[in-house]
Design a protein around this motif. Structure first.
Motif, PDB file in Angstrom:
ATOM      1  N   UNK A   1      67.162  40.974  39.767  1.00 57.18           N
ATOM      2  CA  UNK A   1      66.625  40.264  40.923  1.00 57.18           C
ATOM      3  C   UNK A   1      65.446  41.038  41.495  1.00 57.18           C
ATOM      4  N   UNK A   2      64.475  40.329  42.031  1.00 57.50           N
ATOM      5  CA  UNK A   2      63.323  41.003  42.628  1.00 57.50           C
ATOM      6  C   UNK A   2      63.623  41.513  44.036  1.00 57.50           C
TER       7      UNK A   2
ATOM      8  N   UNK B   1      67.955  50.669  45.848  1.00 58.16           N
ATOM      9  CA  UNK B   1      67.235  51.103  47.053  1.00 58.16           C
ATOM     10  C   UNK B   1      65.725  51.078  46.868  1.00 58.16           C
ATOM     11  N   UNK B   2      65.252  51.029  45.648  1.00 56.20           N
ATOM     12  CA  UNK B   2      63.808  50.994  45.408  1.00 56.20           C
ATOM     13  C   UNK B   2      63.224  49.599  45.607  1.00 56.20           C
ATOM     14  N   UNK B   3      64.096  48.589  45.697  1.00 56.66           N
ATOM     15  CA  UNK B   3      63.636  47.213  45.852  1.00 56.66           C
ATOM     16  C   UNK B   3      63.678  46.790  47.319  1.00 56.66           C
ATOM     17  N   UNK B   4      62.855  45.800  47.699  1.00 51.62           N
ATOM     18  CA  UNK B   4      62.979  45.234  49.051  1.00 51.62           C
ATOM     19  C   UNK B   4      64.285  44.448  49.179  1.00 51.62           C
TER      20      UNK B   4
ATOM     21  N   UNK C   1      66.024  30.727  44.360  1.00 52.33           N
ATOM     22  CA  UNK C   1      65.762  31.006  42.939  1.00 52.33           C
ATOM     23  C   UNK C   1      64.301  31.324  42.621  1.00 52.33           C
ATOM     24  N   UNK C   2      63.340  30.509  43.061  1.00 49.85           N
ATOM     25  CA  UNK C   2      61.945  30.809  42.696  1.00 49.85           C
ATOM     26  C   UNK C   2      61.428  32.096  43.302  1.00 49.85           C
ATOM     27  N   UNK C   3      62.099  32.588  44.332  1.00 49.78           N
ATOM     28  CA  UNK C   3      61.611  33.747  45.059  1.00 49.78           C
ATOM     29  C   UNK C   3      62.220  35.037  44.535  1.00 49.78           C
TER      30      UNK C   3
END
Length: 358
Positions: free
Chosen positions: A126-127, A64-67, A354-356
Motif C-alpha cells: 500500500x502507498x 513508519x517510512x510511509x505516510x 483503491x485508486x489512492x
C-alpha cells in the motif's frame, strides 16, 4: 467491485452494528462498546490498542517510512429523545431498515469503516499506512475523544471521517462557537417602579443576534448562522425584577471568519458579557484537488459544505467527511439506517480508497 469478495464483511458489519445498538454508549459512557469493538477486531487477528474509550489499530504491514491515513468514526451516541416509539436499544429490522439508537449516527459509518480497514488490513505494498480509530465523546465534542487520541497516532497525512452524508463528499464543515451571554440589571420589587430588568436588556441583544447578517458568505458553507437557544435567570420568585439574565447563542461559522474576528464584531455590537465556551471547533476543509476528493468525483459523487460539526473540526490535517446514512435522520426518534446502505457504504469506502492507496 465484485460483491462476493466483500459479502462476508457486509454480513459481519450488520451483526456488529446490531450488537453496538443493543449496548448503551452515551458520551463518556462508552466502556462496553469499546470492549465490543476491541473483541471484534482481535477476533480478526488485529492488534488493538485502547486509550480510555478510544480504540485504534494499524494495518498489518504498517511502515513508519510511509505516510499514514486515518479512518475515523465514533461509537458514542446521544441519549434517546422522548418521542421514541421503539426501544432504542433493541435493533429491529423492518421494511429494509435497521432501527436503533446510533444506527445512522454514526454506527453505519463506523462498521463500514471497520470492514474497509479489514479489507485492506493484510494487503502489502500500500502507498499509505492505515490507522483505524473508533473514538468516544464525539456527540459532546469532549476532550477525551479524538483530541486525546491523536497525539498517540503519530503523523497523519489525511483522513476520512465517517458521518452520514449519503456517501457524498463533505469537503468543508462549519465551525461551532457556543457563547454564554450575561445581561446585567438591578434587582427590585416587581410591584413597584424599582430595579432594572435584565431580561429587557437581554432582549435587545437577542434581537441583534436574530437579525445580524455577517457580510462574508461562503460559496460552500453559506452565511454565518447565529441562534439563541437558551435563556434563563436566577429568579425563583415571580415578584422580583431579575438583576441578571443568561442566554446561550449557537454560532455556526464559515471558513471566511476566524472565531476571534467574529467575537470582535459581536462584542462591539451587544451590551451583554460574551464568553465563548471553547475555541476548538473551528471550520475545516479539504482541497477539491486532494486525491481522495478527486477519487470521489470520478465515482460520480458531489462535493458540498456541511452545516454540522464533527471530529473533523479537531483534526489539524486534511480530512474528508463521508459515509452511509443521512444526516437528517441523526438524533431523531426511531433512528434508522437502510440495511443496503451499510453494504453500499463498505463498497463505497473501498472504491474511494483503491485508486489512492493501491
Amino acid at each position: 467491485m465484485s460483491k462476493t469478495n466483500v459479502q462476508p464483511l457486509k454480513d459481519e458489519a450488520l451483526q456488529l452494528l446490531k450488537e453496538l445498538i443493543a449496548t448503551p454508549s452515551f458520551s463518556r459512557e462508552e466502556e462496553k462498546t469499546a470492549e465490543i469493538l476491541s473483541a471484534y477486531l482481535e477476533s480478526k487477528g488485529v492488534s488493538v490498542q485502547r486509550l480510555q474509550n478510544n480504540i485504534w489499530a494499524k494495518n498489518k504491514y504498517f511502515d513508519a517510512a510511509k505516510p499514514t491515513l486515518l479512518l475515523n468514526s465514533h461509537h458514542d451516541t446521544v441519549k434517546p429523545n422522548k418521542a421514541y416509539t421503539l426501544d432504542p436499544f433493541s435493533p429491529l429490522e423492518k421494511d429494509g431498515k435497521l432501527y436503533g439508537l446510533g444506527s445512522n449516527d454514526a454506527g453505519g459509518c463506523l462498521v463500514s469503516l471497520i470492514a474497509t480497514f479489514l479489507f485492506f488490513y493484510e494487503q502489502q505494498g500500500l502507498s499509505y499506512n492505515i490507522i483505524l480509530g473508533a473514538t468516544a465523546e464525539e456527540e459532546i465534542s469532549g476532550n477525551n475523544g479524538i483530541e486525546l487520541l491523536l497525539p498517540s497516532l503519530g503523523p497523519i497525512e489525511w483522513g476520512i471521517v465517517g458521518e452520514p452524508t449519503l456517501l457524498q463528499l463533505a469537503v468543508a464543515e462549519k465551525g461551532l462557537l457556543v457563547l454564554d451571554c450575561v445581561s446585567h440589571g438591578k434587582a427590585g420589587h416587581a410591584a413597584r417602579e424599582e430595579g432594572e430588568n435584565a431580561i429587557y436588556k437581554a432582549l435587545k441583544d437577542i434581537e441583534w443576534f436574530r437579525s445580524y447578517r455577517a457580510p462574508k458568505i461562503s460559496g460552500l458553507l453559506g452565511p454565518v448562522k447565529m441562534s439563541v437557544t437558551v435563556i434563563d435567570t436566577d429568579n425563583k420568585a415571580h415578584n422580583v425584577v431579575p438583576p441578571q439574565c443568561h442566554f446561550v447563542v449557537d454560532v455556526r461559522v464559515n471558513e471566511l471568519y476566524t472565531f476571534e474576528e467574529l467575537l470582535e464584531i459581536i462584542r462591539g455590537s451587544v451590551g451583554c458579557e460574551v464568553t465563548p465556551r471553547s475555541l476548538r471547533m473551528r471550520s475545516s476543509g479539504i482541497s477539491s484537488g486532494h486525491p481522495i476528493v478527486q477519487s470521489g468525483l470520478r465515482l460520480g459523487r458531489t462535493c458540498y459544505g456541511s452545516p454540522t460539526t464533527s471530529d473533523k473540526a479537531l483534526m489539524r490535517f486534511p480530512a474528508l467527511k463521508t459515509g452511509p446514512g443521512d444526516s437528517s435522520r441523526s438524533h431523531t426518534a426511531d433512528e434508522y439506517i437502510y440495511i443496503e446502505e451499510i453494504g453500499k457504504g463498505i463498497e463505497g469506502y473501498i472504491d474511494l480508497l483503491k485508486p489512492v492507496i493501491l
